[in-house]
Write a protein that holds these residues in place. Structure first.
Motif, short mmCIF file in Angstrom:
data_model
loop_
_atom_site.label_atom_id
_atom_site.label_comp_id
_atom_site.label_asym_id
_atom_site.label_seq_id
_atom_site.Cartn_x
_atom_site.Cartn_y
_atom_site.Cartn_z
N TYR A 135 14.86 1.18 -2.92
CA TYR A 135 15.33 0.07 -3.76
C TYR A 135 14.52 -0.04 -5.05
CZ TYR A 135 16.83 -4.65 -5.08
OH TYR A 135 17.34 -5.73 -5.76
N THR A 136 13.21 0.16 -4.93
CA THR A 136 12.32 -0.08 -6.07
C THR A 136 12.06 1.17 -6.92
OG1 THR A 136 10.37 0.37 -4.71
CG2 THR A 136 11.13 -1.91 -4.82
N TYR A 137 12.44 2.34 -6.37
CA TYR A 137 12.13 3.61 -7.02
C TYR A 137 10.62 3.84 -7.15
CZ TYR A 137 17.07 3.50 -8.24
OH TYR A 137 18.44 3.43 -8.17
N ILE A 138 9.88 3.28 -6.20
CA ILE A 138 8.43 3.50 -6.14
C ILE A 138 8.15 4.34 -4.90
CG2 ILE A 138 6.15 2.42 -5.99
CD1 ILE A 138 7.41 -0.15 -7.10
N GLU A 139 7.40 5.42 -5.07
CA GLU A 139 7.10 6.30 -3.94
C GLU A 139 6.37 5.53 -2.83
OE1 GLU A 139 4.96 9.73 -5.21
OE2 GLU A 139 6.28 10.09 -6.93
N PRO A 140 6.66 5.86 -1.56
CA PRO A 140 6.02 5.14 -0.45
C PRO A 140 4.50 5.06 -0.54
CG PRO A 140 7.79 6.52 0.37
CD PRO A 140 7.63 6.85 -1.09
N THR A 141 3.86 6.15 -0.93
CA THR A 141 2.39 6.14 -1.02
C THR A 141 1.89 5.19 -2.11
OG1 THR A 141 2.53 8.08 -2.48
CG2 THR A 141 2.11 8.48 -0.13
N LYS A 142 2.69 5.04 -3.17
CA LYS A 142 2.29 4.15 -4.26
C LYS A 142 2.68 2.70 -3.98
CE LYS A 142 2.44 7.72 -7.83
NZ LYS A 142 3.05 8.18 -9.10
N LEU A 143 3.51 2.49 -2.97
CA LEU A 143 3.93 1.13 -2.61
C LEU A 143 2.81 0.35 -1.92
CD1 LEU A 143 7.55 1.28 -1.12
CD2 LEU A 143 6.75 -0.17 -2.99
N MET A 144 2.01 1.06 -1.14
CA MET A 144 1.06 0.40 -0.25
C MET A 144 0.09 -0.54 -0.97
SD MET A 144 2.21 0.89 2.56
CE MET A 144 0.96 -0.17 3.30
N PRO A 145 -0.48 -0.18 -2.13
CA PRO A 145 -1.38 -1.13 -2.79
C PRO A 145 -0.67 -2.44 -3.16
CG PRO A 145 -1.67 1.07 -3.71
CD PRO A 145 -0.48 1.13 -2.82
N TYR A 146 0.59 -2.35 -3.58
CA TYR A 146 1.36 -3.57 -3.91
C TYR A 146 1.57 -4.41 -2.66
CZ TYR A 146 2.54 -1.24 -8.35
OH TYR A 146 2.48 -0.63 -9.57
N ILE A 147 1.99 -3.76 -1.58
CA ILE A 147 2.26 -4.49 -0.34
C ILE A 147 0.98 -5.09 0.23
CG2 ILE A 147 2.98 -4.20 2.07
CD1 ILE A 147 5.14 -2.29 1.07
N SER A 148 -0.12 -4.35 0.12
CA SER A 148 -1.41 -4.88 0.60
C SER A 148 -1.79 -6.14 -0.15
CB SER A 148 -2.50 -3.82 0.44
OG SER A 148 -2.24 -2.70 1.26
N THR A 149 -1.54 -6.15 -1.46
CA THR A 149 -1.84 -7.34 -2.25
C THR A 149 -0.98 -8.52 -1.83
OG1 THR A 149 -2.51 -6.00 -4.16
CG2 THR A 149 -1.89 -8.29 -4.60
N LEU A 150 0.31 -8.27 -1.63
CA LEU A 150 1.22 -9.34 -1.19
C LEU A 150 0.84 -9.86 0.19
CD1 LEU A 150 4.62 -7.85 -2.43
CD2 LEU A 150 3.45 -9.86 -3.36
N ARG A 151 0.35 -8.98 1.05
CA ARG A 151 -0.10 -9.41 2.37
C ARG A 151 -1.36 -10.27 2.25
NH1 ARG A 151 -0.41 -4.44 6.43
NH2 ARG A 151 -0.87 -6.15 7.88
N SER A 152 -2.27 -9.87 1.36
CA SER A 152 -3.51 -10.64 1.19
C SER A 152 -3.23 -12.03 0.63
CB SER A 152 -4.48 -9.89 0.29
OG SER A 152 -4.04 -9.90 -1.07
N LEU A 153 -2.14 -12.17 -0.11
CA LEU A 153 -1.77 -13.47 -0.68
C LEU A 153 -1.00 -14.33 0.32
CD1 LEU A 153 -0.63 -12.36 -4.26
CD2 LEU A 153 -2.79 -13.44 -3.61
N GLY A 154 -0.67 -13.76 1.47
CA GLY A 154 0.07 -14.51 2.47
C GLY A 154 1.55 -14.62 2.18
N ILE A 155 2.06 -13.80 1.26
CA ILE A 155 3.48 -13.83 0.91
C ILE A 155 4.28 -12.90 1.82
CG2 ILE A 155 5.17 -13.38 -0.92
CD1 ILE A 155 2.99 -14.10 -2.94
N VAL A 156 3.69 -11.76 2.16
CA VAL A 156 4.35 -10.76 3.00
C VAL A 156 3.52 -10.53 4.26
CG1 VAL A 156 4.87 -8.28 3.14
CG2 VAL A 156 5.64 -9.60 1.17
N ARG A 157 4.17 -10.28 5.37
CA ARG A 157 3.47 -9.90 6.59
C ARG A 157 4.12 -8.65 7.18
NH1 ARG A 157 6.15 -14.65 8.42
NH2 ARG A 157 7.92 -14.17 9.76
#
Length: 473
Positions: free
Chosen positions: A272-294
């Motif tokens: 959906y985002t056109y971002i490679e899976p390996t490059k997605l993880m830092p973004y997702i980790s940040t969203l998890r640390s903010l309590g927005i994503v689990r």
């Protein structure tokens, strides 16, 4: 209008009694450092101001930091303290200010509250080390107490509470202020219909500031006014919150939009985002640390299982990125028609997500009231099978399988769902000597049956109220 405002003020503190009690204990103890944090609009400032009503005005200073240089904030706080204590002085840093304060107040108990402390961190990361010195060397053994309040959750958890922070482990007490629960919305909105109240809960996440925009009457019309009008607060706040926490929110917005629209696997988010899976993880980790994503894994699976999926924790963001974000430019351009049509068509289906989340949150309590002792509870899935909730009672050697439906079920529909649930339960890797029991959670049942445990929205709320009443005995 006066009545509405009065209700808002009263209801804000229905679920803040524990926090107020912690603050009172802190004030009366020999402790000297407390931290309050939580997402914006959650009511942190209102909480502390309510507590400060209990203290004599000349025994505290409340200071709201601003997004300006450290020197500006230091001078403003110095001016407030000088005026209150009728003592003229000038200092060059916060350490000197607190040293001066401790000397002036002598044995008098005194409280300093710094709200939006993260603004000071933004201006100068070194300020945290200064406050370490203040807590360790100046406040220790004195009667001066310090409360730091922050809204940027990621920054507070990293720079104030994190293991690498100079202040790590120094807070005597930490209050992470949560949203209001559904039970408190029932009190807030008085005699409004439970279904309408749940709709408000499902789009506001119980955030007090957001609740102020609703009256519990014609809820879907209220949602349209509050989310699909480019001048409305709730239309703009999601982006504002992300901009405050994140420097470049564009990719985060795309990721949240993907998850909100059902793309919960890493590969799906990547497509959906056109971002490679390996490059997605830092973004997702940040969203998890903010309590927005689990991240969720199936019940009984190890935490690092590959079958993990990503979901949005905050229902305001869940709703916003499902219904507002894809149409943001159109709404901004005062052309909300497509967004509104999409909302009216799909909102009832969307409600199944927050209802399932709420049921999972409350079912342990409901089952306990009915004699179960739940050791493990969660969602379970495998390739082609998904069970909304599985609850395991090891003491009584029972497993409860539960399906959740945001719907008013007829007797025929209840039997049909039960039959499918029994078939799916056969695939669960349970122990042979454990008995299997079945449960359906629905918005409402037209008729009850005895073959399964039937729980409706009202049951979930009543259980919550009963539990709180018992805690207060």
């Amino acid at each position: 209008m006066i009545i509405i405002i009065l209700i808002i003020v009263i209801m804000l503190f229905v679920d803040r009694e524990k926090a107020l009690s912690i603050l009172q204990e802190f004030w009366e103890s020999k402790e000297n450092f407390l931290v309050i944090y939580g997402r914006r609009r959650i009511g942190k400032s209102r909480l502390i101001k309510e507590f400060l009503k209990r203290i004599t005005p000349d025994n505290y200073i409340y200071f709201l930091a601003s997004r300006r240089p450290i020197r500006y904030n230091l001078e403003k706080l110095t001016e407030k303290i000088s005026a209150l204590l009728n003592a003229s002085f000038s200092v060059n840093d916060f350490v000197s200010l607190f040293r001066m304060l401790v000397n002036i107040v002598s044995g008098k108990r005194f409280l300093v509250v710094i709200d939006e402390f993260t603004y000071l961190i933004e201006a100068d990361r070194g300020i945290v080390s200064d406050f370490q010195e203040i807590v360790d060397d100046i406040l220790e053994g004195s009667n001066v107490k310090l409360i730091l309040i922050g809204s940027l959750v990621g920054m507070m958890e990293q720079h104030v509470l994190g293991a690498k922070s100079p202040l790590y482990g120094r807070a005597n007490r930490i209050i992470k202020l949560p949203p209001l629960d559904l039970e408190h919305l029932v009190s807030w909105f008085g005699k409004a219909d439970l279904t309408e109240i749940f709709k408000i809960y499902a789009v506001t996440n119980g955030v007090p500031k957001y609740l102020e925009f609703f009256r519990g009457e014609n809820t879907e019309d209220e949602i349209i006014r509050n989310f699909f009008d480019n001048s409305s607060f709730l239309f703009r706040d999601a982006i504002e919150l992300l901009k405050e926490e994140l420097r470049e929110p564009t990719n985060y917005i795309l990721i949240l939009e993907a998850i909100a629209n059902g793309m919960t696997k890493l590969s799906e988010i990547s497509n959906y985002t056109y971002i490679e899976p390996t490059k997605l993880m830092p973004y997702i980790s940040t969203l998890r640390s903010l309590g927005i994503v689990r991240r969720e894994v199936p019940l009984l699976a190890p935490k690092k299982a590959r079958r993990g999926i990503y979901t949005i924790s905050d229902m305001y963001f869940q709703f916003w990125f499902r219904f507002v974000s894809p149409y943001y430019e159109e709404i901004e351009n005062e052309e909300p028609e497509n967004a509104i049509v999409n909302f009216q068509k799909n909102f009832n289906t969307y409600l199944g997500i927050p209802f399932e989340t709420y049921a999972r949150k409350k079912l342990r309590r409901v089952l306990r009231k009915r004699g179960y002792r739940v050791d493990i509870l969660g969602r379970w899935w495998t390739k082609n099978i998904d069970i909304d909730i599985v609850a395991i009672d090891n003491k009584n050697r029972k497993i409860v399988f539960c399906e959740v439906k945001w719907k008013e079920l007829s007797l025929k529909e209840t039997y049909r769902i039960l039959a499918k649930l029994e078939a799916k339960a056969e695939m669960f890797p349970h122990k042979k000597d454990y008995s299997k029991e079945y449960c359906i959670v629905a918005k409402k049942f037209r008729e009850k049956l005895t073959e399964a445990l039937l729980i409706d929205l009202k049951d979930l709320i009543i259980s919550e109220k009963q539990d709180r009443a018992e805690q207060n005995l």
